[in-house]
Structures are given as structure tokens and as C-alpha cells.
Design an enzyme around this catalytic site. Sequence first.
Site, PDB file in Angstrom:
ATOM      1  N   SER A 213      -6.043  -2.603   6.426  1.00 34.34           N
ATOM      2  CA  SER A 213      -5.098  -3.601   6.921  1.00 34.34           C
ATOM      3  C   SER A 213      -4.722  -3.283   8.361  1.00 34.34           C
ATOM      4  O   SER A 213      -4.731  -2.122   8.770  1.00 34.34           O
ATOM      5  CB  SER A 213      -3.833  -3.634   6.054  1.00 34.34           C
ATOM      6  OG  SER A 213      -4.125  -4.096   4.754  1.00 34.34           O
TER       7      SER A 213
ATOM      8  N   LEU B 280      -7.191   4.086  10.419  1.00 36.33           N
ATOM      9  CA  LEU B 280      -7.439   3.179   9.303  1.00 36.33           C
ATOM     10  C   LEU B 280      -6.258   3.254   8.345  1.00 36.33           C
ATOM     11  O   LEU B 280      -6.037   4.276   7.690  1.00 36.33           O
ATOM     12  CB  LEU B 280      -8.723   3.572   8.563  1.00 36.33           C
ATOM     13  CG  LEU B 280     -10.031   3.513   9.356  1.00 36.33           C
ATOM     14  CD1 LEU B 280     -11.195   3.934   8.462  1.00 36.33           C
ATOM     15  CD2 LEU B 280     -10.272   2.121   9.927  1.00 36.33           C
ATOM     16  N   ASP B 281      -5.471   2.174   8.296  1.00 36.14           N
ATOM     17  CA  ASP B 281      -4.371   2.061   7.338  1.00 36.14           C
ATOM     18  C   ASP B 281      -4.947   1.432   6.076  1.00 36.14           C
ATOM     19  O   ASP B 281      -5.356   0.259   6.084  1.00 36.14           O
ATOM     20  CB  ASP B 281      -3.251   1.187   7.909  1.00 36.14           C
ATOM     21  CG  ASP B 281      -2.621   1.800   9.153  1.00 36.14           C
ATOM     22  OD1 ASP B 281      -2.617   3.038   9.258  1.00 36.14           O
ATOM     23  OD2 ASP B 281      -2.135   1.027  10.005  1.00 36.14           O
ATOM     24  N   LEU B 282      -4.973   2.198   4.993  1.00 37.34           N
ATOM     25  CA  LEU B 282      -5.718   1.804   3.806  1.00 37.34           C
ATOM     26  C   LEU B 282      -4.814   1.601   2.597  1.00 37.34           C
ATOM     27  O   LEU B 282      -3.859   2.350   2.397  1.00 37.34           O
ATOM     28  CB  LEU B 282      -6.771   2.870   3.471  1.00 37.34           C
ATOM     29  CG  LEU B 282      -7.813   3.151   4.574  1.00 37.34           C
ATOM     30  CD1 LEU B 282      -8.701   4.310   4.165  1.00 37.34           C
ATOM     31  CD2 LEU B 282      -8.643   1.909   4.861  1.00 37.34           C
TER      32      LEU B 282
END
Length: 257
Positions: free
Chosen positions: A143, A129-131
Amino acid sequence: MLKPRIIPSLLVQEGGLVKTTRFGEPRYIGDPINAVKIFNEKEADELTVIDIDASTQHKEPDYRLIERLANECRMPLCYGGGIKNLDQANRILGFGVEKIIVSSLLIENPDMISKMAAYLGNQSVVVALDLKKPMFSKKYEFSIYNGKKKTGRFSEELVRTAIELGAGEILINSIDRDGMMEGYDLDLLVNIQSHCTVPMTILGGAGSIDHIREAIAKLGIVGVAAGSLFIYKGVHKAVLINYPNREVKTDLYNNYG
């Protein structure tokens, strides 16, 4: 006995090793194979390699590079970038890679995560999870495509969803902290951990051993990953591959509980 894992995170682009800042401005560093050789000598706990272009450019994983990395690597290897289906994931694990990382599948084809987990084993599937925290928001938005596409979905909900689909590990990466070397976003990570029932790895922000020590003290047994910290040396960011020695690692391992 379980203990934290200290993990170099390498980014590759067109076969070369690069380093980014807030997911942009990729700086060429050198040959990823040479970096792997150095981390072998330094006895790194694990290694993560992410191809930052494969998904955004809708390319197949670079199997030749992955196979070379796996053949050279003497530690558990986790690879992400461009993995969209079970055949690709299975081929990559066949090279000797221990875990594969997927991200956009969580939005675009979540059933594929379940299929991968069922066929490959939960322990082999990591969901990243790129947050990023939008302005004036208390929530962190997910994203995809190397941070280029916002999803309108948020961290706590997606952690639970990924685990329900079969993910055996969650990788939390802070877009805002990437390459800044100012420390991990511990408020975010403590909140995520309260929703996470599988192993968690954190990435984005480490600039010193003290940042790793602080994260382990706060979070306990997690994977503590870093890019800039293990690639750069000094305020001018000279390229020098480094990693904590055995004595320092032992001290870090004991810094929780």
C-alpha cells in the site's frame, strides 16, 4: 565487521513527533528535535525519520525541519516523506542526510528511482514497502500513501523490482504490526529476505528487546528498526525515550551467525 543496526524510527506530522497504531490514530509525543538529542546521547546506530503526511497531502518535504534534524543528528540519518523527484532528494542529502526513503514512486514513477540511484548512488536510495496481508490471502499487498491506497502488487515481486531499479536498501514495514508491540512478522521477513540481495531494514511490531534479539537471530545482519519500543515505557505507554545501552547492544550484535 558488519553487524546488525538497531534503529529508532520517528514519525513526524505537522512538525511534531507522533506514534501510530496500524498506520492510524496518530498520538502526539513531543518535539522530534528533543528526541534526536536523546538518541545522540544514547549513541543510536542510525535514525529514521518519516513524515507521514507529506506524500498523502501532496506536500513538499519540510526542508526546514529536515535541515534542523540533520544539523542536530550525530548518527546516520535516513529521511522519507514527500520525495518525488531528484531535485528534492538531492537537496535533502545536501543537508547531511545519508539516505532518502521513497515508496509510492515504485508504482507511480519507477524510472525516477533509477535516476536517483544513478545520480545519488545506490546506497543513498531506500525503497520502503508498507505491507498488509489481506484476509484469506497468503500474500502481502503493498500500500502507498501511508497505507491509504492499495496497489494490488505484492511483496516478493516488488522487492526484486526495487532492486533492479537501483535501490540500495529495502525497508519492510508491517502495517498490521505497527504500534502493536507484539513482535515482528518473522514469517514475512524470512520470505522477503530470500528475495533480497541488498541490505534490508525491518519495522513494525517490536515491543521488547527480546523481539529484536529474536529477529537478529532469525535474519542476521539487518537493520532492526522500532518506534514504540524506543518511545514508550511500561504497559500504560508512558512517553520515555529509551535505547539499549552498550552492553545490551553488544549482546544483540552477537546474537546471529
